[in-house]
Design a protein around this motif. Structure first.
Motif, short mmCIF file in Angstrom:
data_model
loop_
_atom_site.label_atom_id
_atom_site.label_comp_id
_atom_site.label_asym_id
_atom_site.label_seq_id
_atom_site.Cartn_x
_atom_site.Cartn_y
_atom_site.Cartn_z
N TRP A 48 0.75 -1.13 -0.16
CA TRP A 48 -0.11 -0.22 -0.07
C TRP A 48 1.00 1.33 -0.10
O TRP A 48 0.80 2.30 -0.87
CB TRP A 48 -0.86 0.12 1.22
CG TRP A 48 -2.08 -0.86 1.16
CD1 TRP A 48 -2.37 -2.06 1.69
CD2 TRP A 48 -3.47 -0.59 0.40
NE1 TRP A 48 -3.51 -2.57 1.21
CE2 TRP A 48 -4.19 -1.94 0.59
CE3 TRP A 48 -3.86 0.53 -0.20
CZ2 TRP A 48 -5.52 -2.02 0.01
CZ3 TRP A 48 -5.30 0.35 -0.83
CH2 TRP A 48 -5.74 -0.60 -0.61
N HIS A 95 -6.76 1.17 5.09
CA HIS A 95 -7.72 0.38 4.33
C HIS A 95 -8.53 -0.51 4.72
O HIS A 95 -8.31 -1.06 6.15
CB HIS A 95 -6.63 -0.15 3.15
CG HIS A 95 -5.95 -1.17 3.53
ND1 HIS A 95 -6.01 -2.57 3.59
CD2 HIS A 95 -4.36 -1.17 4.31
CE1 HIS A 95 -5.09 -3.28 4.17
NE2 HIS A 95 -4.43 -2.43 4.54
N THR A 110 -11.25 -3.99 4.07
CA THR A 110 -12.19 -4.69 2.89
C THR A 110 -13.15 -5.53 3.89
O THR A 110 -12.97 -6.14 4.79
CB THR A 110 -11.13 -5.83 2.19
OG1 THR A 110 -10.42 -4.80 1.24
CG2 THR A 110 -12.00 -6.87 1.41
N HIS A 164 -13.98 -2.50 -1.15
CA HIS A 164 -12.66 -1.96 -0.51
C HIS A 164 -12.40 -0.68 -0.48
O HIS A 164 -12.92 0.21 -1.40
CB HIS A 164 -11.65 -2.71 -1.56
CG HIS A 164 -11.75 -3.91 -2.15
ND1 HIS A 164 -11.49 -5.07 -1.53
CD2 HIS A 164 -12.43 -4.55 -3.12
CE1 HIS A 164 -11.72 -6.22 -2.17
NE2 HIS A 164 -12.46 -5.97 -3.24
N SER A 165 -11.67 -0.23 0.41
CA SER A 165 -11.50 1.28 0.60
C SER A 165 -10.36 1.57 1.05
O SER A 165 -9.57 0.66 1.70
CB SER A 165 -12.77 1.69 1.51
OG SER A 165 -12.49 1.04 2.88
N LEU A 166 -9.78 2.84 0.56
CA LEU A 166 -8.34 3.25 1.14
C LEU A 166 -8.89 4.79 1.49
O LEU A 166 -9.46 5.62 0.74
CB LEU A 166 -7.54 3.26 -0.14
CG LEU A 166 -6.33 4.18 -0.11
CD1 LEU A 166 -5.23 3.59 1.13
CD2 LEU A 166 -5.57 4.34 -1.04
N THR A 167 -8.28 5.28 2.68
CA THR A 167 -8.17 6.56 3.12
C THR A 167 -6.75 7.16 3.54
O THR A 167 -6.17 6.30 3.91
CB THR A 167 -9.07 6.45 4.46
OG1 THR A 167 -10.31 6.09 4.29
CG2 THR A 167 -9.05 7.82 5.15
N SER A 198 -10.80 9.41 0.49
CA SER A 198 -11.31 8.00 0.73
C SER A 198 -11.84 7.68 -0.59
O SER A 198 -12.79 8.26 -1.37
CB SER A 198 -12.61 7.79 1.75
OG SER A 198 -11.74 8.18 3.00
N THR A 236 -13.41 4.21 -2.74
CA THR A 236 -14.08 2.93 -2.51
C THR A 236 -14.45 2.19 -3.88
O THR A 236 -14.69 2.88 -4.82
CB THR A 236 -15.35 3.17 -1.77
OG1 THR A 236 -15.31 4.02 -0.52
CG2 THR A 236 -16.16 1.93 -1.41
N ILE A 257 -5.72 -2.72 -4.57
CA ILE A 257 -4.53 -1.56 -4.20
C ILE A 257 -4.40 -0.49 -5.38
O ILE A 257 -4.48 0.72 -5.36
CB ILE A 257 -3.29 -2.16 -3.77
CG1 ILE A 257 -3.54 -2.92 -2.57
CG2 ILE A 257 -2.20 -1.03 -3.72
CD1 ILE A 257 -2.13 -3.63 -1.98
N LEU A 260 -7.61 1.56 -6.21
CA LEU A 260 -7.84 2.85 -5.14
C LEU A 260 -6.92 3.78 -5.09
O LEU A 260 -7.29 4.87 -4.97
CB LEU A 260 -8.08 1.92 -3.89
CG LEU A 260 -9.09 0.87 -3.60
CD1 LEU A 260 -8.91 0.13 -2.28
CD2 LEU A 260 -10.63 1.61 -3.80
#
Length: 214
Positions: free
Chosen positions: A56, A85, A87, A126-129, A145, A147, A159, A162
């Protein structure tokens, strides 16, 4: 000709939309991103084991370099960047124009039968902040963020999509936020990002960025 058209329609249903769509939510303070663009990642919480943490961070670092940020030692970095992150299984609603908000783009809603999980029909979110903190006063100046929803339970496969979505623009423009009074200038904004998959091992390419309709 008709059989060919029917075959094409069937293929479209099976493969979904040509591009991948993600939903991005942004919150920015006035004056974010002026001057110096150095950063360092914030340290992970003690006791939290993340086997994909290096992947990441490497993906985020690569994208930040493309948009003008330079990694620096933590004591001198202008921004500290906190990465998280997640899931988890997600319910699927009836498909509409907002693919990223409800179900994988082009995927039909699953048939539901109590007590019987249909193979391959489970949807995952799936999310990344990413949160940027100013070194001088420690306040959060930018948060984004991204999604993505699909049928894949592994977070690692999301990965690149996002990261490309969250950092498609830094910062995302906020003109659509501003009301005449300016009172809500700092509230969060929502965007739809469309990605095109690259060749094997290539990063996905951002092909469209548009505000989410209200």
């Amino acid at each position: 000709m008709r059989p060919i058209l029917l075959l094409a329609a069937c293929a479209a249903v099976l493969t979904g939309c040509a591009g991948t769509e993600t939903a991005v939510r942004v919150r920015a303070a006035p004056g974010f991103n002026p001057g110096e663009h150095t950063y360092a990642f914030a340290e992970s919480l003690q006791g939290v084991v993340d086997p994909d943490a290096a992947r990441w961070e490497a993906a985020v670092a690569g994208r930040l370099a493309q948009v003008g940020f330079v990694a620096a030692p933590a004591p001198s970095a202008h921004y500290r960047v906190a990465l998280s992150h997640d899931t988890h299984p997600a319910s699927v609603a009836v498909l509409d124009a907002h693919c990223a908000e409800t179900s994988p783009c082009g995927a039909p809603p699953p048939l539901r039968a109590p007590g019987f999980p249909w193979p391959g029909m489970k949807t995952y979110a799936h999310s990344l902040t990413l949160r940027f903190f100013d070194r001088d006063d420690g306040r959060e100046v930018y948060a984004v963020s991204a999604t993505k929803r699909d049928r894949e339970p592994r977070a690692a496969v999301a990965i690149d999509a996002l990261v490309a979505s969250a950092l498609a623009r830094v910062p995302f423009q906020r003109e659509t936020l501003r009301e005449a009074s300016g009172a809500n200038e700092n509230r969060a904004t929502e965007w739809k990002v469309t990605l095109r998959e690259g060749d094997r091992n290539a990063e996905p390419r951002v092909s469209g960025v548009s505000p989410m309709p209200r």
